[in-house]
Design an enzyme around this catalytic site. Structure first.
Site, PDB file in Angstrom:
ATOM      1  N   SER A 135      31.735  40.804  26.747  1.00 34.62           N
ATOM      2  CA  SER A 135      30.923  39.604  26.462  1.00 34.62           C
ATOM      3  C   SER A 135      30.413  39.743  25.039  1.00 34.62           C
ATOM      4  CB  SER A 135      29.744  39.504  27.436  1.00 34.62           C
ATOM      5  OG  SER A 135      28.979  40.687  27.412  1.00 34.62           O
ATOM      6  N   ALA A 158      27.036  44.636  36.037  1.00 35.58           N
ATOM      7  CA  ALA A 158      27.829  45.430  35.085  1.00 35.58           C
ATOM      8  C   ALA A 158      28.953  46.162  35.810  1.00 35.58           C
ATOM      9  CB  ALA A 158      26.932  46.437  34.365  1.00 35.58           C
ATOM     10  N   SER A 204      32.728  41.561  46.518  1.00 34.44           N
ATOM     11  CA  SER A 204      33.822  40.588  46.428  1.00 34.44           C
ATOM     12  C   SER A 204      34.479  40.404  47.791  1.00 34.44           C
ATOM     13  CB  SER A 204      34.848  41.118  45.422  1.00 34.44           C
ATOM     14  OG  SER A 204      36.054  40.414  45.509  1.00 34.44           O
ATOM     15  N   TYR A 239      40.023  48.707  41.532  1.00 38.52           N
ATOM     16  CA  TYR A 239      38.880  47.805  41.377  1.00 38.52           C
ATOM     17  C   TYR A 239      38.287  47.455  42.739  1.00 38.52           C
ATOM     18  CZ  TYR A 239      36.345  43.406  41.030  1.00 38.52           C
ATOM     19  OH  TYR A 239      35.385  42.429  41.163  1.00 38.52           O
ATOM     20  N   LYS A 289      34.435  48.387  44.859  1.00 36.74           N
ATOM     21  CA  LYS A 289      33.495  47.498  45.568  1.00 36.74           C
ATOM     22  C   LYS A 289      33.215  48.056  46.968  1.00 36.74           C
ATOM     23  CE  LYS A 289      32.922  44.676  42.209  1.00 36.74           C
ATOM     24  NZ  LYS A 289      31.699  44.799  41.413  1.00 36.74           N
ATOM     25  N   PHE A 308      33.413  34.793  46.759  1.00 40.33           N
ATOM     26  CA  PHE A 308      34.800  34.344  46.886  1.00 40.33           C
ATOM     27  C   PHE A 308      35.296  34.076  45.451  1.00 40.33           C
ATOM     28  CE2 PHE A 308      35.986  34.528  51.346  1.00 40.33           C
ATOM     29  CZ  PHE A 308      34.846  35.170  51.794  1.00 40.33           C
ATOM     30  N   LEU A 350      43.179  32.013  37.702  1.00 38.90           N
ATOM     31  CA  LEU A 350      43.785  30.679  37.697  1.00 38.90           C
ATOM     32  C   LEU A 350      43.084  29.679  36.767  1.00 38.90           C
ATOM     33  CD1 LEU A 350      45.775  28.620  38.827  1.00 38.90           C
ATOM     34  CD2 LEU A 350      44.258  28.320  40.799  1.00 38.90           C
TER      35      LEU A 350
END
Ligand code: NAD
Ligand code: UD1
Length: 345
Positions: A38, A84, A127, A152, A156, A181, A203
């Site tokens: 960022s 983060a 997630s 990844y 989570k 989601f 997407l």
């Protein structure tokens, strides 16, 4: 006195929208971000929208000394929202240690310091990837966690376990785990939004860049799935709706009432699945802009269909996704046009 919230990763996509909502709800915010994904200009956008510039500390959350200094310099932090993390699924397969180190050390450091500095609760960004390919849809929070398909995704799952074990050990903290989601869109002001690095994998940024002529065409990854039009189905959730859920989760977690569990998990989705082709057509009808696309091969590792049962968040948090997808698409497009004009100037 206003409650003070530390937002890690607060200049990032979801973090910046959440800082806006927190400030608008009367919270004081302190951001820490290492700017790995960022830029500091995001603070101008937040200031323009809310009239207030959040406190910003440039630093890496994997460095516990930096965090300790932050908690000493800004005493009285009531809660943390931990955004983060590194989040590119493909990169995590190539650089697993980077992902485990960044995502897990950040969480471990924060948890370790919370009791020391009297921080009462942490909201964690998880997630829907933890559900893998669901046995049925919509999926609720009691569905089984499936084997992670990427480092990844594994960070989570492990993070959820670390938080649970820590709280079950009797640590004097609470947590709300939010399973997002598919977050999409941008703030309606077009002053903040998603800043994808290089060629987007997701997407919507790919779609808006194609509509803007930056990419030649969008590839729809497969139209031979077991879905009505053959393309994959996801639960696309507006980023401002998502940001608002964090404020509600924080309010509930920090409320003094003892009847809330010390760990709560919520799905954040709309409850409606949209196919890739339906999303393209929602964009075209919302903006009047055509998206050149072709049907391509399936993408390895893609889930066929997943959408949320958000009843728990609806009933307990009092949160419901409210922004219609056409409005989300218009906001994503306005943000795309603004980032184009900035990069061309
Ligand atoms: P993002 O990359 O835009 O934001 C993350 C921010 O964290 C960035 O500003 C980055 O610079 C910062 N950061 C990364 N590592 C850091 C570190 N060690 N110290 C300090 N700052 C660090 O990503 P996002 O889309 O806003 O995602 C926020 C969180 O939500 C992440 O944890 C992500 O895994 C999770 N999540 C995102 C999605 C999604 O589709 N965007 C879906 C599910 C979960
Ligand atoms: C991906 C990650 C997920 C992560 C999420 C947000 C995988 C397997 N999953 O989810 O862990 O939380 O991003 O960062 O990578 N699509 C196209 N063409 C494109 C891009 C995407 O057709 O150019 C399709 C995909 O096949 C999918 C849908 O669009 O059906 C959404 O894709 P994407 O935005 O990448 O999100 P997910 O795959 O759901």
């Amino acid at each position: 006195m206003a409650q003070k919230i530390l937002v890690t990763g607060g200049t990032g996509y979801i973090g910046s929208h959440t800082v806006v909502e927190l400030q608008q709800a009367g919270y004081e915010t302190v951001i820490i971000d290492n700017l790995s994904n960022s830029n500091v200009g995001v603070l101008d956008g937040i200031e323009k929208i809310t009239g207030k510039r959040p406190v910003f500390v440039e630093g890496d959350c994997t460095d516990i000394d930096i965090l300790r200094r932050l908690f000493s310099e800004y005493p009285g932090i009531d809660g943390i929202i931990n955004f983060a993390a590194s989040k590119a699924v493909g990169e995590s397969v190539k650089e697993p240690l980077l992902y485990y180190r960044n995502n897990l050390c950040t969480l471990l450091n924060l948890l370790e310091l919370m009791p020391e500095f009297g921080v009462r609760g942490i909201v964690f960004s998880s997630s829907c990837t933890v559900y893998g390919e669901p046995d049925r849809n919509p999926i609720d929070e009691s569905a089984p966690i499936k084997n992670a398909t990427s480092p990844y995704g594994n960070t989570k799952q492990i993070s959820e376990e670390i938080i649970t074990d820590f709280i079950n050990s009797g640590a004097p903290v609470k947590s709300v785990i939010l399973r997002y989601f598919n977050p999409i869109g941008a703030h309606p002001s077009a002053l903040i939004g998603e800043l994808p690095n290089g060629i987007p994998n997701n997407l919507v940024p790919y779609l808006t860049q194609t509509a803007a002529g930056i990419r030649k065409e969008l590839t729809v990854f497969g139209d031979d799935y077991d879905t009505p039009d053959g393309s994959c189905i996801r639960d696309y959730i507006d980023v401002v709706d998502l940001a608002k859920a964090h404020v509600m989760a924080m309010r509930r977690m920090l409320s003094s009432s003892e009847d809330t569990d010390r760990i709560e998990i919520f799905n954040l989705g709309t409850g409606h699945g949209l196919s890739v082709l339906e999303l393209i057509s929602a964009f075209e009808s919302a903006t009047g802009v055509r998206v050149p696309y072709r049907i391509g091969a399936r993408r390895e590792g893609d889930i066929e269909k997943i959408w949320a049962d958000p009843a728990k968040a609806n009933n307990i948090l009092g949160w419901t996704a409210s922004v219609p997808v056409t409005e989300t698409m218009r906001n994503a497009w306005a943000w795309q046009l603004r980032t184009d004009s900035k990069s061309n100037s």
